[in-house]
Design a protein around this motif. Structure first.
Motif, PDB file in Angstrom:
ATOM      1  N   ILE A 192      42.631  45.164  32.483  1.00 40.79           N
ATOM      2  CA  ILE A 192      43.576  44.948  33.575  1.00 40.79           C
ATOM      3  C   ILE A 192      44.492  43.795  33.184  1.00 40.79           C
ATOM      4  O   ILE A 192      44.182  43.013  32.297  1.00 40.79           O
ATOM      5  CB  ILE A 192      42.872  44.655  34.916  1.00 40.79           C
ATOM      6  CG1 ILE A 192      42.116  43.322  34.861  1.00 40.79           C
ATOM      7  CG2 ILE A 192      41.946  45.810  35.297  1.00 40.79           C
ATOM      8  CD1 ILE A 192      41.566  42.863  36.209  1.00 40.79           C
ATOM      9  N   GLY A 193      45.607  43.694  33.862  1.00 40.48           N
ATOM     10  CA  GLY A 193      46.503  42.570  33.615  1.00 40.48           C
ATOM     11  C   GLY A 193      47.940  43.009  33.430  1.00 40.48           C
ATOM     12  O   GLY A 193      48.373  44.006  33.988  1.00 40.48           O
TER      13      GLY A 193
ATOM     14  N   ILE B 284      51.596  39.654  38.060  1.00 43.32           N
ATOM     15  CA  ILE B 284      51.109  38.277  38.076  1.00 43.32           C
ATOM     16  C   ILE B 284      49.654  38.310  38.539  1.00 43.32           C
ATOM     17  O   ILE B 284      49.160  39.354  38.998  1.00 43.32           O
ATOM     18  CB  ILE B 284      51.970  37.365  38.982  1.00 43.32           C
ATOM     19  CG1 ILE B 284      51.983  37.873  40.429  1.00 43.32           C
ATOM     20  CG2 ILE B 284      53.388  37.248  38.424  1.00 43.32           C
ATOM     21  CD1 ILE B 284      52.661  36.941  41.410  1.00 43.32           C
ATOM     22  N   SER B 285      48.978  37.194  38.430  1.00 45.83           N
ATOM     23  CA  SER B 285      47.552  37.170  38.774  1.00 45.83           C
ATOM     24  C   SER B 285      47.291  37.621  40.214  1.00 45.83           C
ATOM     25  O   SER B 285      46.317  38.337  40.470  1.00 45.83           O
ATOM     26  CB  SER B 285      46.970  35.778  38.536  1.00 45.83           C
ATOM     27  OG  SER B 285      47.621  34.798  39.319  1.00 45.83           O
ATOM     28  N   ALA B 286      48.157  37.256  41.143  1.00 45.95           N
ATOM     29  CA  ALA B 286      47.958  37.637  42.546  1.00 45.95           C
ATOM     30  C   ALA B 286      47.974  39.147  42.742  1.00 45.95           C
ATOM     31  O   ALA B 286      47.367  39.656  43.689  1.00 45.95           O
ATOM     32  CB  ALA B 286      49.020  36.983  43.426  1.00 45.95           C
ATOM     33  N   ASP B 287      48.644  39.874  41.858  1.00 46.42           N
ATOM     34  CA  ASP B 287      48.681  41.330  41.965  1.00 46.42           C
ATOM     35  C   ASP B 287      47.315  41.969  41.760  1.00 46.42           C
ATOM     36  O   ASP B 287      47.092  43.110  42.157  1.00 46.42           O
ATOM     37  CB  ASP B 287      49.658  41.930  40.944  1.00 46.42           C
ATOM     38  CG  ASP B 287      51.103  41.599  41.239  1.00 46.42           C
ATOM     39  OD1 ASP B 287      51.460  41.439  42.421  1.00 46.42           O
ATOM     40  OD2 ASP B 287      51.885  41.494  40.271  1.00 46.42           O
ATOM     41  N   TRP B 288      46.399  41.252  41.119  1.00 49.69           N
ATOM     42  CA  TRP B 288      45.069  41.789  40.823  1.00 49.69           C
ATOM     43  C   TRP B 288      43.982  41.209  41.721  1.00 49.69           C
ATOM     44  O   TRP B 288      42.817  41.592  41.611  1.00 49.69           O
ATOM     45  CB  TRP B 288      44.728  41.534  39.356  1.00 49.69           C
ATOM     46  CG  TRP B 288      45.647  42.297  38.450  1.00 49.69           C
ATOM     47  CD1 TRP B 288      46.780  41.829  37.849  1.00 49.69           C
ATOM     48  CD2 TRP B 288      45.536  43.655  38.082  1.00 49.69           C
ATOM     49  NE1 TRP B 288      47.376  42.836  37.124  1.00 49.69           N
ATOM     50  CE2 TRP B 288      46.620  43.970  37.246  1.00 49.69           C
ATOM     51  CE3 TRP B 288      44.609  44.661  38.364  1.00 49.69           C
ATOM     52  CZ2 TRP B 288      46.822  45.234  36.703  1.00 49.69           C
ATOM     53  CZ3 TRP B 288      44.795  45.923  37.823  1.00 49.69           C
ATOM     54  CH2 TRP B 288      45.890  46.199  37.002  1.00 49.69           C
ATOM     55  N   VAL B 289      44.351  40.298  42.629  1.00 51.02           N
ATOM     56  CA  VAL B 289      43.365  39.707  43.529  1.00 51.02           C
ATOM     57  C   VAL B 289      42.858  40.796  44.475  1.00 51.02           C
ATOM     58  O   VAL B 289      43.646  41.536  45.063  1.00 51.02           O
ATOM     59  CB  VAL B 289      43.974  38.518  44.317  1.00 51.02           C
ATOM     60  CG1 VAL B 289      43.039  38.045  45.420  1.00 51.02           C
ATOM     61  CG2 VAL B 289      44.301  37.375  43.362  1.00 51.02           C
ATOM     62  N   PRO B 290      41.538  40.903  44.605  1.00 48.41           N
ATOM     63  CA  PRO B 290      40.961  41.952  45.452  1.00 48.41           C
ATOM     64  C   PRO B 290      41.484  41.890  46.886  1.00 48.41           C
ATOM     65  O   PRO B 290      41.695  40.808  47.427  1.00 48.41           O
ATOM     66  CB  PRO B 290      39.463  41.660  45.429  1.00 48.41           C
ATOM     67  CG  PRO B 290      39.266  40.757  44.277  1.00 48.41           C
ATOM     68  CD  PRO B 290      40.550  40.045  44.018  1.00 48.41           C
TER      69      PRO B 290
ATOM     70  N   THR C  17      44.081  41.830  48.494  1.00 44.68           N
ATOM     71  CA  THR C  17      45.442  41.420  48.803  1.00 44.68           C
ATOM     72  C   THR C  17      46.430  41.797  47.711  1.00 44.68           C
ATOM     73  O   THR C  17      47.623  41.876  47.963  1.00 44.68           O
ATOM     74  CB  THR C  17      45.525  39.894  49.032  1.00 44.68           C
ATOM     75  OG1 THR C  17      45.113  39.222  47.838  1.00 44.68           O
ATOM     76  CG2 THR C  17      44.652  39.465  50.193  1.00 44.68           C
ATOM     77  N   GLY C  18      45.953  42.005  46.512  1.00 46.57           N
ATOM     78  CA  GLY C  18      46.835  42.332  45.394  1.00 46.57           C
ATOM     79  C   GLY C  18      47.352  43.757  45.471  1.00 46.57           C
ATOM     80  O   GLY C  18      46.778  44.614  46.138  1.00 46.57           O
ATOM     81  N   THR C  19      48.446  43.998  44.786  1.00 43.42           N
ATOM     82  CA  THR C  19      49.074  45.321  44.837  1.00 43.42           C
ATOM     83  C   THR C  19      48.382  46.342  43.946  1.00 43.42           C
ATOM     84  O   THR C  19      48.690  47.524  44.022  1.00 43.42           O
ATOM     85  CB  THR C  19      50.560  45.232  44.424  1.00 43.42           C
ATOM     86  OG1 THR C  19      50.630  44.686  43.103  1.00 43.42           O
ATOM     87  CG2 THR C  19      51.338  44.371  45.393  1.00 43.42           C
ATOM     88  N   GLN C  20      47.452  45.902  43.097  1.00 38.59           N
ATOM     89  CA  GLN C  20      46.801  46.822  42.164  1.00 38.59           C
ATOM     90  C   GLN C  20      45.467  47.367  42.684  1.00 38.59           C
ATOM     91  O   GLN C  20      44.828  48.154  42.011  1.00 38.59           O
ATOM     92  CB  GLN C  20      46.618  46.151  40.798  1.00 38.59           C
ATOM     93  CG  GLN C  20      47.910  45.680  40.173  1.00 38.59           C
ATOM     94  CD  GLN C  20      48.977  46.752  40.112  1.00 38.59           C
ATOM     95  OE1 GLN C  20      48.710  47.901  39.785  1.00 38.59           O
ATOM     96  NE2 GLN C  20      50.196  46.390  40.463  1.00 38.59           N
ATOM     97  N   HIS C  21      45.027  46.967  43.878  1.00 36.47           N
ATOM     98  CA  HIS C  21      43.831  47.503  44.531  1.00 36.47           C
ATOM     99  C   HIS C  21      42.614  47.495  43.617  1.00 36.47           C
ATOM    100  O   HIS C  21      41.994  48.517  43.335  1.00 36.47           O
ATOM    101  CB  HIS C  21      44.103  48.895  45.094  1.00 36.47           C
ATOM    102  CG  HIS C  21      45.341  48.951  45.927  1.00 36.47           C
ATOM    103  ND1 HIS C  21      45.428  48.347  47.158  1.00 36.47           N
ATOM    104  CD2 HIS C  21      46.558  49.484  45.675  1.00 36.47           C
ATOM    105  CE1 HIS C  21      46.647  48.534  47.645  1.00 36.47           C
ATOM    106  NE2 HIS C  21      47.358  49.206  46.771  1.00 36.47           N
ATOM    107  N   LEU C  22      42.268  46.328  43.154  1.00 35.34           N
ATOM    108  CA  LEU C  22      41.207  46.151  42.166  1.00 35.34           C
ATOM    109  C   LEU C  22      39.874  46.735  42.615  1.00 35.34           C
ATOM    110  O   LEU C  22      39.201  47.407  41.834  1.00 35.34           O
ATOM    111  CB  LEU C  22      41.052  44.669  41.815  1.00 35.34           C
ATOM    112  CG  LEU C  22      39.977  44.350  40.784  1.00 35.34           C
ATOM    113  CD1 LEU C  22      40.281  45.022  39.449  1.00 35.34           C
ATOM    114  CD2 LEU C  22      39.855  42.844  40.602  1.00 35.34           C
TER     115      LEU C  22
END
Length: 180
Positions: free
Chosen positions: A7-8, A37-43, A45-50
Motif C-alpha cells: 500500500i502507499g 498521502i498517509s491520511a489517505d490510508w488511515v483506517p 477516515t482515509g479514502t483508500q478504505h484500508l
C-alpha cells in the motif's frame, strides 16, 4: 489469502507487479495509489478504505510506503507519524505484519532531510512499542545515486527498482523494529 500486500503512494505504484520479485515464492498484490498521502490510508477516515482491503486480501504482511507526498504538502512530521501508526494498528489488529518502508531521501527532498528524519524518528518511536511491526530502511539502496531518479528527482528509474528488488531479497522485512 495474500502473503504480501503493498500500500502507499507512487513509489510502490510504479514498481507495479515487478515488486513480486522482491518476495519470491509469496503471493503478492500491489494496491498502492500514486499521489496519496498517509491520511489517505488511515483506517475508516482515509479514502483508500484500508480495513476493507485487509478483509478482502487477508495479507500476512503489509508493506507501506507513505510520507513522501505528505512532506511535499507541508504536513508536519508528528501528523505523518500518527497516521502511519494508525495504519500499523489496523494492519496488526487484522492479524498481519506491518512493514514500514522509509521515505526515500531523493534529490528532490534534499532541502527536507530534517523533515524526513523527524518523520522516521516519530514512526520508529511508535513502532518500537508495537508487536509485529518493522521498519525497512531502503535509503542505502539510493544513497549517492542520483542516476536512480527520474528528472523530477523523486520517482525511480527501472535500474533503481532493480536495485531495490535485489536489496529486499536480502532483507528480512519481518525483523522487529524493537522489543515486542
Amino acid at each position: 489469502m495474500t502473503d504480501v500486500l503493498l500500500i502507499g503512494s507512487s513509489i510502490f505504484r510504479h514498481w507495479g507487479d515487478g515488486a513480486a520479485e522482491a518476495f519470491p515464492g509469496r503471493s503478492f498484490v500491489n494496491i498502492a495509489v500514486g499521489g496519496t498521502i498517509s491520511a489517505d490510508w488511515v483506517p475508516d477516515t482515509g479514502t483508500q478504505h484500508l480495513r476493507a482491503m485487509l478483509v478482502e486480501y487477508h495479507p500476512a504482511v503489509v508493506g507501506c510506503y507513505v510520507g513522501s507526498n505528505d512532506i511535499n504538502h507541508g504536513i508536519e512530521a508528528g501528523a505523518i507519524a500518527d497516521n502511519v501508526l494508525s495504519i500499523a494498528d489496523a494492519v496488526t489488529a487484522a492479524g498481519a505484519w506491518f512493514a514500514y518502508f522509509s521515505i526515500i531521501k531523493c534529490p528532490d527532498k534534499r532541502d527536507k532531510l530534517a523533515n524526513i528524519d523527524a518523520v522516521h524518528e516519530g514512526i520508529t518511536a511508535g513502532l518500537i512499542r508495537r508487536p509485529n511491526c518493522s521498519i525497512v530502511d531502503i535509503n542505502p539502496v539510493f544513497d549517492g545515486r542520483d542516476d536512480f531518479f527520474q528528472e523530477d528527482g523523486t520517482h525511480l528509474t527501472p535500474d533503481a527498482y532493480t536495485a531495490l528488488t535485489k536489496h529486499l531479497k536480502r532483507v528480512n522485512i519481518y525483523e522487529p523494529t524493537g522489543p515486542a
